[in-house]
Design a protein around this motif. Structure first.
Motif, PDB file in Angstrom:
ATOM      1  N   ASP A 220      13.059  -2.380  19.381  1.00 48.58           N
ATOM      2  CA  ASP A 220      14.439  -2.224  19.268  1.00 48.58           C
ATOM      3  C   ASP A 220      15.033  -1.912  17.988  1.00 48.58           C
ATOM      4  N   ASN A 221      14.663  -1.678  16.711  1.00 49.29           N
ATOM      5  CA  ASN A 221      15.512  -1.612  15.846  1.00 49.29           C
ATOM      6  C   ASN A 221      14.558  -0.291  15.256  1.00 49.29           C
ATOM      7  N   TYR A 222      15.772   0.583  15.535  1.00 48.37           N
ATOM      8  CA  TYR A 222      15.565   2.378  15.261  1.00 48.37           C
ATOM      9  C   TYR A 222      14.889   2.182  13.257  1.00 48.37           C
ATOM     10  N   GLU A 223      16.128   1.657  12.762  1.00 46.25           N
ATOM     11  CA  GLU A 223      16.264   1.634  11.521  1.00 46.25           C
ATOM     12  C   GLU A 223      15.211   1.110  10.492  1.00 46.25           C
ATOM     13  N   LEU A 224      13.961   0.536  11.206  1.00 47.02           N
ATOM     14  CA  LEU A 224      12.835  -0.118  10.704  1.00 47.02           C
ATOM     15  C   LEU A 224      11.232   0.580  11.235  1.00 47.02           C
ATOM     16  N   GLN A 225      11.844   1.287  11.838  1.00 39.95           N
ATOM     17  CA  GLN A 225      10.989   2.017  12.604  1.00 39.95           C
ATOM     18  C   GLN A 225      11.006   3.335  11.490  1.00 39.95           C
ATOM     19  N   LEU A 226      12.237   3.707  11.486  1.00 39.08           N
ATOM     20  CA  LEU A 226      12.311   5.012  10.613  1.00 39.08           C
ATOM     21  C   LEU A 226      12.099   5.127   9.330  1.00 39.08           C
ATOM     22  N   GLY A 227      12.606   3.708   8.631  1.00 34.44           N
ATOM     23  CA  GLY A 227      12.107   4.071   7.781  1.00 34.44           C
ATOM     24  C   GLY A 227      10.435   3.428   6.905  1.00 34.44           C
ATOM     25  N   LEU A 228       9.686   2.974   7.499  1.00 36.81           N
ATOM     26  CA  LEU A 228       8.234   2.409   8.168  1.00 36.81           C
ATOM     27  C   LEU A 228       7.300   3.874   7.858  1.00 36.81           C
ATOM     28  N   PHE A 229       8.134   4.840   9.208  1.00 36.63           N
ATOM     29  CA  PHE A 229       7.646   6.391   9.275  1.00 36.63           C
ATOM     30  C   PHE A 229       7.995   6.920   8.363  1.00 36.63           C
ATOM     31  N   PHE A 230       8.590   6.978   7.259  1.00 36.95           N
ATOM     32  CA  PHE A 230       9.081   7.571   6.249  1.00 36.95           C
ATOM     33  C   PHE A 230       7.902   7.355   5.088  1.00 36.95           C
ATOM     34  N   THR A 231       8.026   6.187   4.912  1.00 33.99           N
ATOM     35  CA  THR A 231       6.932   5.899   4.203  1.00 33.99           C
ATOM     36  C   THR A 231       5.585   6.001   4.439  1.00 33.99           C
ATOM     37  N   GLY A 232       5.038   5.684   5.648  1.00 33.01           N
ATOM     38  CA  GLY A 232       3.591   6.733   6.243  1.00 33.01           C
ATOM     39  C   GLY A 232       3.798   8.287   5.693  1.00 33.01           C
ATOM     40  N   VAL A 233       4.448   9.164   6.087  1.00 32.07           N
ATOM     41  CA  VAL A 233       4.231  10.312   5.632  1.00 32.07           C
ATOM     42  C   VAL A 233       4.439  10.742   4.234  1.00 32.07           C
ATOM     43  N   SER A 234       5.018   9.738   3.401  1.00 34.15           N
ATOM     44  CA  SER A 234       4.928  10.369   2.341  1.00 34.15           C
ATOM     45  C   SER A 234       3.999  10.514   1.517  1.00 34.15           C
ATOM     46  N   PRO A 235       3.685  10.660   0.842  1.00 35.50           N
ATOM     47  CA  PRO A 235       2.350  11.512  -0.539  1.00 35.50           C
ATOM     48  C   PRO A 235       1.868  10.194  -1.066  1.00 35.50           C
ATOM     49  N   ALA A 236       0.915  10.184  -1.927  1.00 29.87           N
ATOM     50  CA  ALA A 236       0.155   9.456  -2.609  1.00 29.87           C
ATOM     51  C   ALA A 236       1.389   8.627  -3.693  1.00 29.87           C
ATOM     52  N   GLY A 237       0.945   7.616  -4.163  1.00 32.74           N
ATOM     53  CA  GLY A 237       2.513   7.534  -4.874  1.00 32.74           C
ATOM     54  C   GLY A 237       1.270   7.541  -6.526  1.00 32.74           C
ATOM     55  N   GLY A 238       1.641   7.240  -7.597  1.00 28.99           N
ATOM     56  CA  GLY A 238       1.582   7.569  -9.009  1.00 28.99           C
ATOM     57  C   GLY A 238       0.874   6.364  -9.285  1.00 28.99           C
ATOM     58  N   ALA A 239       1.201   5.237  -8.999  1.00 31.16           N
ATOM     59  CA  ALA A 239       0.394   4.086  -9.439  1.00 31.16           C
ATOM     60  C   ALA A 239      -1.236   3.659  -8.307  1.00 31.16           C
ATOM     61  N   SER A 240      -1.459   4.799  -7.778  1.00 27.99           N
ATOM     62  CA  SER A 240      -2.598   4.807  -7.094  1.00 27.99           C
ATOM     63  C   SER A 240      -3.697   4.981  -8.513  1.00 27.99           C
ATOM     64  N   ASN A 241      -3.409   5.881  -9.398  1.00 21.63           N
ATOM     65  CA  ASN A 241      -3.983   6.873 -10.882  1.00 21.63           C
ATOM     66  C   ASN A 241      -3.861   5.456 -11.056  1.00 21.63           C
ATOM     67  N   ILE A 242      -2.860   4.079 -11.295  1.00 22.15           N
ATOM     68  CA  ILE A 242      -2.599   3.036 -12.895  1.00 22.15           C
ATOM     69  C   ILE A 242      -4.040   2.390 -11.991  1.00 22.15           C
ATOM     70  N   TRP A 243      -3.913   1.768 -10.882  1.00 25.02           N
ATOM     71  CA  TRP A 243      -4.367   0.571 -10.025  1.00 25.02           C
ATOM     72  C   TRP A 243      -6.136   1.233 -10.204  1.00 25.02           C
ATOM     73  N   THR A 244      -6.584   2.942  -9.587  1.00 24.25           N
ATOM     74  CA  THR A 244      -8.196   3.122 -10.372  1.00 24.25           C
ATOM     75  C   THR A 244      -8.390   2.495 -11.404  1.00 24.25           C
ATOM     76  N   VAL A 245      -7.774   2.732 -12.843  1.00 25.17           N
ATOM     77  CA  VAL A 245      -8.124   3.020 -13.192  1.00 25.17           C
ATOM     78  C   VAL A 245      -8.500   1.261 -13.447  1.00 25.17           C
ATOM     79  N   ALA A 246      -7.543   0.469 -13.494  1.00 28.45           N
ATOM     80  CA  ALA A 246      -7.563  -0.703 -13.495  1.00 28.45           C
ATOM     81  C   ALA A 246      -8.937  -1.356 -12.562  1.00 28.45           C
ATOM     82  N   LEU A 247      -9.153  -0.734 -11.798  1.00 31.02           N
ATOM     83  CA  LEU A 247     -10.689  -1.259 -11.029  1.00 31.02           C
ATOM     84  C   LEU A 247     -11.574  -0.538 -11.129  1.00 31.02           C
ATOM     85  N   GLY A 248     -11.499   0.281 -11.732  1.00 31.22           N
ATOM     86  CA  GLY A 248     -12.495   0.620 -12.365  1.00 31.22           C
ATOM     87  C   GLY A 248     -13.324   1.669 -11.293  1.00 31.22           C
TER      88      GLY A 248
END
Length: 459
Positions: A220-248
């Motif tokens: 019943d919460n349109y704002e939170l549905q929209l916020g979560l959906f826009f997060t899911g359709v976004s591309p990969a973040g630059g932090a993925s490269n940082i964590w990839t290095v940290a985890l080997g």
């Protein structure tokens, strides 16, 4: 490779069907559960407000004048109390909202009264006149609502946070360019199994997952549905490269997938927003920030190119950059997480267990799915780690910018609760994994010390 690939396609297809079925069932249940708890009174009073719309800043107070016309004495016989109330009192509430019946009864023409409205937290609500009958039942007067919008003024710290993160990430990407293995990158281009898996996980699985989670946790919460959906359709973040290095993991593969997903976002984000996203809200005038995505792509390519030039023409400096890459990555992760929490402390008042589960569940499921898909394709562990991290980490910066650009306040701030929650929760599983790996490495090193000493004795 054919058999694992078909398994992956079949798995994704079954998952899509399951998400569609879940969302359809949720929508049907929502339609069936609509009730008539807000009874409308048959009393023909006419309520007007001055001002007719109320826009307020957080933690402020405004006076509202209420006028009630066409009052009949017979209507008052069965009424116990009359109150001016708010639909969402955590957003705004009325101070001393009781309307004295005696003052209405004394006038056979109209009632005029002034009330103080307190803006508590950002959001939208409506004020309404409620009648409480002597038998305890409540009714709302027809056309008696006053729209109230509570917004948050912009702050300097928001701009400081954005600028500092852009600067630090640009410096870090120069280090990435210095550490980039060009030969391995060419092999990835010739045999792009990893990027293809990453693309499917990023732009097929994650949007469907975010859509399904939104309808499941916030029916019943349109704002939170929209916020979560826009997060899911976004591309990969630059932090993925940082964590990839940290985890080997495979840094070269991670950078290649980040670049591909950032460029693919030009087409994939509008595709999802204007198809599946329309089921969340159909009347919004969505504007996809192409310039923002373009700046992100350029901001990724330019510092990496600078690092490649340093690698080629300044090898000594390049080795220094590679040496400080891991500690700088850890520092940047801590900076982003801590500063993001401090900057967006006001949003924690909106946090609920559903928001926490959604913020943690989206990346965690993405990690697991990316690793499982890579395992089905029999990729090396380093590649599987890179794909797993790349799938689970979203570019929440683009999601936040898109929401604030496309929506008016306070909806813009309310929808950003989800990408902020996602940004805060995303590192937690990876941090636990990193700590576990470091403990495992130390135990192995500790076990090797006695073995080496025994070898020295025998020599």
């Amino acid at each position: 490779m054919a058999c694992p690939f078909y398994k992956l396609v079949l798995f994704v297809a079954l998952l899509i069907l399951q998400v569609i079925a879940t969302c359809k069932a949720t929508l049907i249940a929502n339609d069936d559960e609509q009730d008539n708890s807000g009874r409308v009174s048959i009393v023909e009073w006419e309520v007007t407000y001055e001002p007719p719309n109320l826009n307020m800043d957080m933690n402020t107070m405004r006076n509202v004048t209420v006028r009630i016309d066409h009052i009949s004495r017979t209507d008052l016989d069965d009424i116990h109390t009359i109150q001016l109330k708010s639909e969402r009192e955590h957003v705004a509430w009325v101070e001393n909202g009781t309307i004295v019946i005696e003052s209405i009864a004394a006038s056979s023409v109209a009632y005029n009264g002034s009330f103080s409205v307190v803006a508590n937290f950002l959001g939208q609500t409506k004020l309404f006149v409620e009648l409480v009958r002597k038998n305890g039942s409540t009714e709302r007067l027809k056309s008696s609502t006053l729209p109230v919008t509570v917004i948050r003024p912009e702050r300097v710290i928001d701009h400081v946070f954005t600028g500092s993160v852009i600067l630090l990430i640009s410096i870090l990407y120069i280090n990435f360019g210095a550490a980039l293995d060009v030969g391995a990158l060419k092999q990835i281009v010739r045999r792009p199994i990893g990027p293809v898996i990453g693309f499917i996980c990023q732009f097929v699985f994650m949007p469907l997952l975010s859509y399904g989670l939104g309808h499941l946790l916030f029916p019943d919460n349109y704002e939170l549905q929209l916020g979560l959906f826009f997060t899911g359709v976004s591309p990969a973040g630059g932090a993925s490269n940082i964590w990839t290095v940290a985890l080997g993991g495979n840094l070269t593969l991670s950078i290649a997938m980040t670049t591909i997903s950032t460029l693919a976002a030009f087409g994939m984000m509008p595709l999802w927003i204007f198809t599946l996203g329309r089921t969340i809200f159909q009347r919004a005038n969505l504007v996809v920030p192409y310039s923002r995505i373009a700046y992100t792509a350029v901001g990724l390519v330019v510092p990496i190119s600078a690092g490649l030039l340093i690698q080629r023409y300044c090898p000594r400096f390049s080795r220094l950059l590679v040496r400080i890459l891991k500690p700088m990555s850890v520092i940047l992760i801590l900076f982003i997480v801590i500063f993001a929490i401090v900057t967006n402390l006001y949003l924690f008042e909106l946090f609920s267990w559903q928001i926490i589960i959604a913020g943690l569940g989206l990346p965690l499921t993405g990690y697991c799915f990316g690793f499982l898909a890579s395992h089905l394709m029999r990729l090396p562990l380093a590649d599987s780690l890179a794909i797993s991290v790349e799938t689970g980490i979203q570019n929440t910066g683009i999601a936040i910018f898109l929401l604030r650009f496309a929506l008016e306040q306070p909806a813009a701030d309310l929808t950003t609760v989800m990408p902020v929650s996602n940004a805060i929760m995303t590192p937690l599983p990876l941090l636990l994994l990193l700590v576990g790996l470091r403990i495992h490495e130390r135990r192995n090193n500790y076990r090797l010390i006695p073995e080496r000493s025994d070898e020295l004795k025998t020599v």
